[in-house]
Enzyme design. Structure first.
Site, PDB file in Angstrom:
ATOM      1  N   LYS A   1     -94.478  10.081 -32.962  1.00 19.34           N
ATOM      2  CA  LYS A   1     -95.053  11.089 -33.862  1.00 19.34           C
ATOM      3  C   LYS A   1     -95.267  10.506 -35.255  1.00 19.34           C
ATOM      4  O   LYS A   1     -96.313  10.697 -35.865  1.00 19.34           O
ATOM      5  CB  LYS A   1     -94.101  12.293 -33.967  1.00 19.34           C
ATOM      6  CG  LYS A   1     -94.496  13.278 -35.047  1.00 19.34           C
ATOM      7  CD  LYS A   1     -93.537  14.434 -35.146  1.00 19.34           C
ATOM      8  CE  LYS A   1     -92.363  14.188 -36.058  1.00 19.34           C
ATOM      9  NZ  LYS A   1     -92.598  14.465 -37.482  1.00 19.34           N
ATOM     10  N   ASN A   2     -94.261   9.787 -35.769  1.00 18.22           N
ATOM     11  CA  ASN A   2     -94.335   9.322 -37.154  1.00 18.22           C
ATOM     12  C   ASN A   2     -95.325   8.184 -37.355  1.00 18.22           C
ATOM     13  O   ASN A   2     -95.588   7.789 -38.489  1.00 18.22           O
ATOM     14  CB  ASN A   2     -92.943   8.899 -37.659  1.00 18.22           C
ATOM     15  CG  ASN A   2     -92.070  10.107 -37.949  1.00 18.22           C
ATOM     16  OD1 ASN A   2     -92.518  11.249 -37.818  1.00 18.22           O
ATOM     17  ND2 ASN A   2     -90.831   9.860 -38.340  1.00 18.22           N
TER      18      ASN A   2
ATOM     19  N   ARG B   1     -95.465  18.431 -44.132  1.00 25.53           N
ATOM     20  CA  ARG B   1     -95.371  17.564 -45.290  1.00 25.53           C
ATOM     21  C   ARG B   1     -96.241  16.325 -45.197  1.00 25.53           C
ATOM     22  O   ARG B   1     -96.831  15.879 -46.176  1.00 25.53           O
ATOM     23  CB  ARG B   1     -93.909  17.141 -45.419  1.00 25.53           C
ATOM     24  CG  ARG B   1     -93.342  17.262 -46.758  1.00 25.53           C
ATOM     25  CD  ARG B   1     -92.014  16.550 -46.813  1.00 25.53           C
ATOM     26  NE  ARG B   1     -92.162  15.349 -47.609  1.00 25.53           N
ATOM     27  CZ  ARG B   1     -92.152  15.341 -48.917  1.00 25.53           C
ATOM     28  NH1 ARG B   1     -91.967  16.451 -49.598  1.00 25.53           N
ATOM     29  NH2 ARG B   1     -92.311  14.210 -49.579  1.00 25.53           N
TER      30      ARG B   1
ATOM     31  N   CYS C   1     -88.336  22.152 -49.067  1.00 21.95           N
ATOM     32  CA  CYS C   1     -88.228  21.693 -47.693  1.00 21.95           C
ATOM     33  C   CYS C   1     -86.782  21.876 -47.280  1.00 21.95           C
ATOM     34  O   CYS C   1     -85.883  21.747 -48.104  1.00 21.95           O
ATOM     35  CB  CYS C   1     -88.638  20.236 -47.637  1.00 21.95           C
ATOM     36  SG  CYS C   1     -88.179  19.431 -46.128  1.00 21.95           S
TER      37      CYS C   1
ATOM     38  N   ARG D   1     -87.199  16.470 -51.699  1.00 21.15           N
ATOM     39  CA  ARG D   1     -88.277  15.582 -51.258  1.00 21.15           C
ATOM     40  C   ARG D   1     -89.458  15.524 -52.236  1.00 21.15           C
ATOM     41  O   ARG D   1     -90.532  16.054 -51.964  1.00 21.15           O
ATOM     42  CB  ARG D   1     -88.756  15.979 -49.855  1.00 21.15           C
ATOM     43  CG  ARG D   1     -87.648  15.873 -48.845  1.00 21.15           C
ATOM     44  CD  ARG D   1     -88.082  16.215 -47.455  1.00 21.15           C
ATOM     45  NE  ARG D   1     -88.637  15.086 -46.735  1.00 21.15           N
ATOM     46  CZ  ARG D   1     -88.894  15.086 -45.436  1.00 21.15           C
ATOM     47  NH1 ARG D   1     -88.674  16.147 -44.720  1.00 21.15           N
ATOM     48  NH2 ARG D   1     -89.370  14.028 -44.848  1.00 21.15           N
TER      49      ARG D   1
ATOM     50  N   LYS E   1     -87.806   2.960 -55.064  1.00 26.15           N
ATOM     51  CA  LYS E   1     -86.973   3.417 -53.950  1.00 26.15           C
ATOM     52  C   LYS E   1     -87.820   3.276 -52.691  1.00 26.15           C
ATOM     53  O   LYS E   1     -89.054   3.407 -52.775  1.00 26.15           O
ATOM     54  CB  LYS E   1     -86.642   4.890 -54.210  1.00 26.15           C
ATOM     55  CG  LYS E   1     -85.755   5.545 -53.218  1.00 26.15           C
ATOM     56  CD  LYS E   1     -85.407   6.952 -53.674  1.00 26.15           C
ATOM     57  CE  LYS E   1     -84.505   7.601 -52.639  1.00 26.15           C
ATOM     58  NZ  LYS E   1     -84.136   8.943 -52.999  1.00 26.15           N
ATOM     59  N   VAL E   2     -87.204   3.026 -51.554  1.00 24.33           N
ATOM     60  CA  VAL E   2     -87.992   2.871 -50.324  1.00 24.33           C
ATOM     61  C   VAL E   2     -88.464   4.242 -49.858  1.00 24.33           C
ATOM     62  O   VAL E   2     -87.652   5.152 -49.662  1.00 24.33           O
ATOM     63  CB  VAL E   2     -87.142   2.224 -49.206  1.00 24.33           C
ATOM     64  CG1 VAL E   2     -87.950   2.128 -47.919  1.00 24.33           C
ATOM     65  CG2 VAL E   2     -86.664   0.848 -49.632  1.00 24.33           C
ATOM     66  N   SER E   3     -89.755   4.385 -49.690  1.00 27.71           N
ATOM     67  CA  SER E   3     -90.301   5.640 -49.155  1.00 27.71           C
ATOM     68  C   SER E   3     -91.342   5.326 -48.094  1.00 27.71           C
ATOM     69  O   SER E   3     -92.321   4.618 -48.350  1.00 27.71           O
ATOM     70  CB  SER E   3     -90.936   6.474 -50.282  1.00 27.71           C
ATOM     71  OG  SER E   3     -91.840   7.425 -49.739  1.00 27.71           O
ATOM     72  N   VAL E   4     -91.143   5.897 -46.928  1.00 30.42           N
ATOM     73  CA  VAL E   4     -92.086   5.715 -45.819  1.00 30.42           C
ATOM     74  C   VAL E   4     -93.436   6.320 -46.206  1.00 30.42           C
ATOM     75  O   VAL E   4     -94.483   5.673 -46.142  1.00 30.42           O
ATOM     76  CB  VAL E   4     -91.534   6.388 -44.539  1.00 30.42           C
ATOM     77  CG1 VAL E   4     -92.570   6.389 -43.425  1.00 30.42           C
ATOM     78  CG2 VAL E   4     -90.257   5.689 -44.090  1.00 30.42           C
TER      79      VAL E   4
ATOM     80  N   ASP F   1     -83.115   9.915 -39.018  1.00 31.83           N
ATOM     81  CA  ASP F   1     -83.629  10.807 -37.976  1.00 31.83           C
ATOM     82  C   ASP F   1     -82.780  10.794 -36.701  1.00 31.83           C
ATOM     83  O   ASP F   1     -83.064  11.540 -35.764  1.00 31.83           O
ATOM     84  CB  ASP F   1     -85.078  10.440 -37.629  1.00 31.83           C
ATOM     85  CG  ASP F   1     -86.051  10.842 -38.723  1.00 31.83           C
ATOM     86  OD1 ASP F   1     -85.652  11.595 -39.625  1.00 31.83           O
ATOM     87  OD2 ASP F   1     -87.227  10.393 -38.664  1.00 31.83           O
TER      88      ASP F   1
ATOM     89  N   ILE G   1     -80.069   9.156 -47.183  1.00 35.50           N
ATOM     90  CA  ILE G   1     -81.513   9.275 -47.412  1.00 35.50           C
ATOM     91  C   ILE G   1     -81.886  10.675 -47.920  1.00 35.50           C
ATOM     92  O   ILE G   1     -82.625  10.812 -48.885  1.00 35.50           O
ATOM     93  CB  ILE G   1     -82.317   8.977 -46.116  1.00 35.50           C
ATOM     94  CG1 ILE G   1     -81.880   7.646 -45.486  1.00 35.50           C
ATOM     95  CG2 ILE G   1     -83.827   9.009 -46.383  1.00 35.50           C
ATOM     96  CD1 ILE G   1     -82.326   6.400 -46.189  1.00 35.50           C
TER      97      ILE G   1
ATOM     98  N   ARG H   1     -92.257  20.571 -32.559  1.00 38.77           N
ATOM     99  CA  ARG H   1     -92.970  19.763 -33.557  1.00 38.77           C
ATOM    100  C   ARG H   1     -92.820  18.276 -33.251  1.00 38.77           C
ATOM    101  O   ARG H   1     -93.692  17.494 -33.597  1.00 38.77           O
ATOM    102  CB  ARG H   1     -92.402  20.040 -34.952  1.00 38.77           C
ATOM    103  CG  ARG H   1     -92.739  21.407 -35.489  1.00 38.77           C
ATOM    104  CD  ARG H   1     -92.278  21.515 -36.929  1.00 38.77           C
ATOM    105  NE  ARG H   1     -92.628  20.283 -37.631  1.00 38.77           N
ATOM    106  CZ  ARG H   1     -91.897  19.747 -38.605  1.00 38.77           C
ATOM    107  NH1 ARG H   1     -90.796  20.323 -39.004  1.00 38.77           N
ATOM    108  NH2 ARG H   1     -92.281  18.638 -39.193  1.00 38.77           N
TER     109      ARG H   1
END
Ligand code: UD1
Length: 431
Positions: free
Chosen positions: A22-23, A103, A127, A132, A173-176, A318, A340, A410
């Site tokens: 999904k991601n 999101r 959220c 977030r 900062k690490v953000s996907v 996750d 996280i 989802r």
């Protein structure tokens, strides 16, 4: 509203096919905004989020069609093939009603800005798992020359004359999501962009591979420094979505929880080494096979393990709730620290309803293993939390009824079907 009924205590045995991630599918779909040609995505999971995003993209001018429907002999191995074509961007506004429901749709910001020169995208709003913010997305796009204002809950962004231009972006900062957004925008910007401290999640690498097929030049895929040479225009491409490592990990923890022996078909071990190492420390067997990854646990006790969540390649947030469900029956005490997201412990109260012994202190949870869990009615609160309740329900004596399962839909494709094929007593009650 649908509910899921589980009668616990069955060992799992057989094969579970792993769906496309999904991601990865969501940002790949969004990448279709970058080209007027056709982008074909194979192995797209059939999920509520995918269908909602397809609707959102249609507002911007992305037509889509689906083939490879599950009509063949073994439908379980077939993800769907989607074709997306954004011949023209017809609307550069992503309204609140859409972005607040998912999101990830905020990630249209970078691609719209790069292709159409402007975008008006609603802030995602509150959220269930913390505040977030989107500051890192905006920082990256500003570095590429975008002018950004916040107006009435919307991010209003404009590209400079001549379009976005390559730049050095250092993520504090690490953000996907911010990495996806800037990576996609940079692929259609003039000159070279360097993203430092980029997210290394396999789904980011998958999107980068697809952008390469579309004509962008990207170095450093899979590392924390991405070098992107943008193009004036990107072309169509065909891309196969990588297997879902979170779905893989979820079933792996479920099998360790119930005991049994299952092959996770199509799974790739290297996408979740840390989680599978952790699982092995709990006493489960993890083995790579020609078909995927085999998980087994036969009779031995569940050993307690303590972890903290980290960006990839660390233990994924996750899978935190799923590990916690397993630890509720461990032979001892474990500590799980969530680094996280704030508030990502909503499953704790629900697990307690089944008899789990969990204490929360700040960003950590201490779980004391108990001898038995007992089925009870529980409430799904978010995607990953809900699936931890499924795992707990499979371990519990008696019946567990999970309400509000739309959260599960989802992110997990045909969950009850996949589990019942392996012997679980699980069914969906509709209406
Ligand atoms: C993605 C995944 C989600 C996963 C998460 C972390 C998708 C669709 N979702 O979410 O399943 O749990 O990565 O692996 O792929 N942050 C900021 N400012 C920003 C952006 C993020 O402070 O501008 C913070 C967040 O609040 C959070 C952390 O950075 O604390 C990581 O978030 P991020 O990696 O951006 O998560 P998502 O991309 O939203």
């Amino acid at each position: 509203m649908d509910r899921i009924r589980i009668t616990g205590g069955q060992r799992l045995k057989g094969t579970i096919p792993i769906s496309g991630a999904k991601n990865a599918a969501l940002p790949l779909m969004i990448a279709s905004l970058l080209t007027s040609d056709r982008l074909t995505l194979k192995n797209v999971p059939n999920l509520a989020d995918v269908n909602l995003l397809a609707r959102i993209l249609r507002n911007h001018g992305v037509d889509h069609s689906v083939d490879g429907k599950r009509a063949n002999a073994d439908p379980h191995l077939l993800g769907e093939t989607f074709h997306f074509t954004a011949r023209d961007i017809v609307d550069t506004t992503a309204p609140y009603e859409m972005v607040s429901r998912m999101r990830a749709s905020f990630w249209v910001l970078g691609p719209l800005l790069a292709r159409a020169g402007e975008a008006r995208v609603s802030l995602p709003g509150g959220c269930a798992i913390g505040t977030r913010p989107v500051d890192l997305h905006l920082l990256g796009l500003k570095a590429l020359g975008a002018e950004i204002d916040i107006d009435a809950g919307y991010v209003v962004a404009k590209a400079p004359k001549g379009g976005l231009r390559g730049a050095r972006v250092v993520m504090p900062k690490v953000s996907v999501g911010a990495t996806h957004n800037v990576l996609m925008a940079a692929s259609l910007a003039r000159g070279e962009t360097v993203i430092e401290n980029a997210a290394r999640e396999p789904e980011v690498a998958d999107v980068a591979q697809c952008l390469m097929k579309m004509g962008a030049k990207i170095d450093g895929i899979g590392t924390s420094t991405l070098r992107i040479e943008g193009r004036d225009r990107l072309e169509g491409a065909t891309h196969h979505v990588l297997p879902d490592r979170i779905e893989t990990g979820t079933y792996a923890f479920a099998i360790a929880a119930t005991g049994g022996d299952v092959v996770l078909e199509g799974a790739r071990k290297e996408l979740l080494e840390t989680a599978l190492d952790t699982l092995q420390q709990t006493g489960a067997t993890v083995e790579e096979t020609a078909e995927g990854v085999r998980i087994a646990r036969n009779g031995n006790a569940i050993e307690p393990v303590s972890i903290e969540t980290q960006p990839f390649p660390g233990f994924p947030t996750d899978l935190q709730a799923q590990l916690m469900a397993l630890m509720t029956r461990a032979k001892g005490t474990s500590v799980i620290r969530e680094t996280i997201f704030e508030n990502r412990f909503m499953h704790v109260q629900e697990l307690a309803r089944l008899g789990a012994d969990i204490r929360l202190h700040g960003d950590s949870a201490t779980i004391r293993g108990v001898g038995t869990l007992r089925g009870a009615p529980v409430m799904a609160t978010d995607l990953r939390a809900s699936v931890s309740l499924v795992i707990a329900g499979l371990m519990a004596d008696g019946e567990t009824m999970i309400n509000r399962v739309y959260h599960l839909d989802r992110g997990f494709e045909r969950l009850e079907e996949k589990l019942s094929r392996c012997g679980a007593h699980i069914e969906r009650l509709t209406g």
